[in-house]
Design an enzyme around this catalytic site. Structure first.
Site, PDB file in Angstrom:
ATOM      1  CE  LYS A  24      -2.640   0.136   3.514  1.00 10.85           C
ATOM      2  NZ  LYS A  24      -1.688   0.883   4.378  1.00 10.85           N
ATOM      3  CB  THR A  68       5.175   0.033  -2.487  1.00  5.10           C
ATOM      4  OG1 THR A  68       5.902  -0.496  -1.389  1.00  5.10           O
ATOM      5  CG2 THR A  68       6.041   0.002  -3.728  1.00  5.10           C
ATOM      6  NE  ARG A 125      -0.360   5.073   8.666  1.00  7.28           N
ATOM      7  CZ  ARG A 125      -0.499   3.810   9.034  1.00  7.28           C
ATOM      8  NH1 ARG A 125      -0.811   3.510  10.279  1.00  7.28           N
ATOM      9  NH2 ARG A 125      -0.321   2.835   8.172  1.00  7.28           N
ATOM     10  CE  LYS A 154       2.642  -2.401   8.162  1.00 11.05           C
ATOM     11  NZ  LYS A 154       3.407  -1.252   7.652  1.00 11.05           N
ATOM     12  CB  ALA A 206      -4.417   1.360  10.769  1.00 11.52           C
ATOM     13  CG  PHE A 211      -3.402  -2.545   9.087  1.00  8.23           C
ATOM     14  CD1 PHE A 211      -2.264  -3.241   8.715  1.00  8.23           C
ATOM     15  CD2 PHE A 211      -3.460  -2.045  10.375  1.00  8.23           C
ATOM     16  CE1 PHE A 211      -1.205  -3.444   9.596  1.00  8.23           C
ATOM     17  CE2 PHE A 211      -2.416  -2.240  11.267  1.00  8.23           C
ATOM     18  CZ  PHE A 211      -1.293  -2.946  10.884  1.00  8.23           C
ATOM     19  CG  PHE A 255       4.758  -9.921  -6.213  1.00 14.03           C
ATOM     20  CD1 PHE A 255       5.727 -10.177  -5.261  1.00 14.03           C
ATOM     21  CD2 PHE A 255       3.735  -9.032  -5.886  1.00 14.03           C
ATOM     22  CE1 PHE A 255       5.685  -9.571  -4.014  1.00 14.03           C
ATOM     23  CE2 PHE A 255       3.676  -8.428  -4.649  1.00 14.03           C
ATOM     24  CZ  PHE A 255       4.660  -8.703  -3.705  1.00 14.03           C
ATOM     25  CD1 TRP A 280       8.872  -3.136  -4.200  1.00 11.80           C
ATOM     26  CD2 TRP A 280       9.840  -4.310  -5.839  1.00 11.80           C
ATOM     27  NE1 TRP A 280       9.934  -3.824  -3.644  1.00 11.80           N
ATOM     28  CE2 TRP A 280      10.546  -4.547  -4.623  1.00 11.80           C
ATOM     29  CE3 TRP A 280      10.271  -4.942  -7.001  1.00 11.80           C
ATOM     30  CZ2 TRP A 280      11.653  -5.402  -4.559  1.00 11.80           C
ATOM     31  CZ3 TRP A 280      11.380  -5.790  -6.937  1.00 11.80           C
ATOM     32  CH2 TRP A 280      12.058  -6.014  -5.721  1.00 11.80           C
TER      33      TRP A 280
END
Length: 558
Positions: A73, A75, A96, A107, A275, A303, A383, A411
């Site tokens: 998210k 990214t 954030r 994480k 979150a 999230f 991916f 990415w």
């Protein structure tokens, strides 16, 4: 060919001086307080002078329910911001600030990944401009003043059995969830039960991120309820004369932080409530500042959409008067297959059947965002191992549900991999078809607000709670807090309160374990299931791999 790690990509970035990044948005050099060459805060006077400018268009990036497979998210937020700038739009992103807890826990950081990052990555993920330290200090100053007041005679007649204000620190430490303070004799005060939450769960953090200016910040801090007297009257931070010094500690932190993406585009990184525990959005100050300076502002909510987007819409937008014009729902083929029952080690194999089963999770999030009147697009964060048949299945499913899917490769390719997504977002934002609305009105009773979130967003049949918690709802309703929104604290890994229930579970119930009043932030926190406001570290924490190399550079941070 080996793929560089996130920290290697960030370290190789060709950053521009932060004054040049500010100049892209028309920020003069004398309005920037620099923290080295690449980080700055915007002076309060400059921000205050932006009030008469028109607002740009606000775009929310949210996601499907998170899995260990990853969704991307942050990214995607960074990639979209770069993509918008690549197609000639004046755009900024708002994120954030990362908490040290996830950085050293499971994480990792929150600065994006691959070639869609904000930099300087190490500083942003670690101490940055010291905002979290200021927030923790302000919170714990209130704790110290509270216990000091009791020690020196307790003129307010505070009942030490009914103190609700816990201490905080910005680290996962389960040993501090429940403690006893003031042991060691009369000189140390009166022993009582206490505990720690993580800083990002602090009401001070929530207030910091919702306040519109320093005056509003001080007023909100003063309304924090720390406990009750023996006659059951609430005791506030203002009663303890804590609101003034707390504001002083937060004065500099309150100025928004400006950094840049790998492609040298502006990024505001400011504030960071969790979150799954708090409301999960960056500061109103940063968002509103960005809207005055850019034509398109991309922000994220923590999230999945059931937690992040719902709180963004129902708390942040409601309180700040924001009207988002478009939403991006991030999904990956890998995560959807995991929601369809595939084990993590098998995600590299093509499995269209499992993917189609997992698409129910995406469908629920598409429906949920639509309930707020905001048009959405699905960003498929691609991916390398994703099969064409799998990507096609996601696209077909989205079309059946009335939204478009865009395959993105930010990415690997940076902003170039998000140009098509950027064009679609601009079309939605400029189309004028979104008609933002909150899920419930202010005057809906508190219990019904909780039930509405559970049934409309989580797919639950009902909400349950024992009599003590039901009585809390009634007391707060009668006590003048009935107009507050509800901030649900629950697991991020499922629509339900059971993290093992993947996909889109229905016909479950949501147990509310506790109801906490955040009088300064102006919402009520409904603690559901087994969620903890002080997380613990895993058996093998990320901290084990973080170190300095022989050249004094950080390794292992991600």
């Amino acid at each position: 060919m080996s793929v560089p790690s996130d920290i290697e990509v960030a370290r190789a970035a060709k950053m521009r001086p932060v004054v040049e990044i500010g100049a892209k948005l028309g920020i003069p050099a004398d309005a920037l307080y620099s923290y080295g060459p690449n980080i700055a805060k915007l002076a309060s006077g400059f921000v205050d002078g932006l009030g008469d400018r028109p607002d740009g268009k606000l775009i929310l990036v949210t996601a499907i329910t998170p899995t260990p497979a990853g969704e991307g998210k942050t990214t995607t937020t960074v990639g979209l911001g770069d993509g918008l700038n690549r197609i000639g739009k004046k755009a900024a992103i708002c994120l954030r600030e990362p908490s040290l807890g996830p950085c050293f826990g499971v994480k990792g950081g929150a600065a994006g990944g691959g070639y869609a990052q904000v930099v300087p990555m190490e500083q942003i993920n670690l101490h940055f401009t010291g905002d979290f330290h200021a927030i923790g200090s302000a919170h714990n100053l209130l704790s110290a003043l509270l216990d000091n007041h009791i020690y020196w005679g307790n003129a307010l007649d505070i009942d030490t059995r009914r103190v609700t204000w816990r201490r905080v620190m910005d680290m996962n430490d389960r040993a501090l969830r429940g403690i006893v303070t003031s042991l060691g004799g009369a000189a140390n005060g009166f022993p009582r039960e206490d505990g720690f939450d993580i800083t990002v769960a602090s009401e001070v953090m929530a207030i910091f991120c919702l306040a519109k200016d320093l005056k509003d910040l001080e007023a909100r801090l003063g309304r924090i309820i720390v406990g009750h007297t023996r006659s059951r009257k609430p005791v506030t931070a203002k009663d303890l004369k804590a609101d003034g010094p707390m504001t002083v500690l937060l004065k500099d932190a309150f100025m928004p932080n400006l950094v840049q993406t790998l492609e040298n585009n502006p990024a505001f990184v400011h504030g960071g409530p969790f979150a799954n525990i708090a409301h999960g959005c960056n500061s109103v100050m940063a968002t509103k500042t960005a809207l005055k300076l850019a034509d398109y502002v991309v922000t994220e909510a923590g999230f999945g959409a059931d937690l992040g987007a719902e709180k963004f819409f129902d708390i942040k937008c409601r309180k700040a008067g924001l009207k988002p014009v478009a939403a991006v729902i991030v999904a990956t083929v890998r995560a959807l297959k995991m929601h369809g029952g595939v084990a993590k080690e098998d995600l590299g194999r093509e499995n269209v059947a499992a993917l189609k089963k997992g698409l129910a999770n995406l469908g629920r999030h598409i429906r949920n965002v639509g309930q707020f009147g905001v048009q959405a697009v699905v960003a498929i964060n691609r991916f390398v191992a994703d099969a064409e048949a799998e990507l096609q299945a996601v696209g077909d499913y989205c079309a059946e549900h009335g939204v478009e899917a865009q395959v993105c490769t930010h990415w690997a390719d940076g902003g170039a991999g998000a140009e098509d997504l950027a064009r679609k977002v601009v079309a939605l934002a400029d189309g004028g078809h979104s008609q933002f609305r909150t899920l419930y009105d202010d005057d809906v009773p508190l219990w019904e607000k909780m039930r509405t979130i559970a049934t409309s967003i989580y797919g639950a049949d009902d909400v349950i709670a024992d009599k003590q918690v039901r009585d809390q709802f009634v007391q707060y309703q009668k006590g003048g807090y009935g107009h507050f929104p509800i901030c649900v604290a629950k697991t991020q890994y499922s629509f339900s309160t059971d993290p093992a229930l993947k996909g889109a579970p229905s016909h479950h119930v949501v147990p509310v374990r506790e109801l906490r009043l955040s009088a300064g932030a102006e919402f009520l926190v409904a603690v559901c299931g087994d969620i903890m406001t002080m997380p613990g570290l895993p058996k093998v924490p990320a901290a084990n791999a973080i170190r300095l190399d022989s050249d004094g550079q950080v390794e292992g941070l991600f």
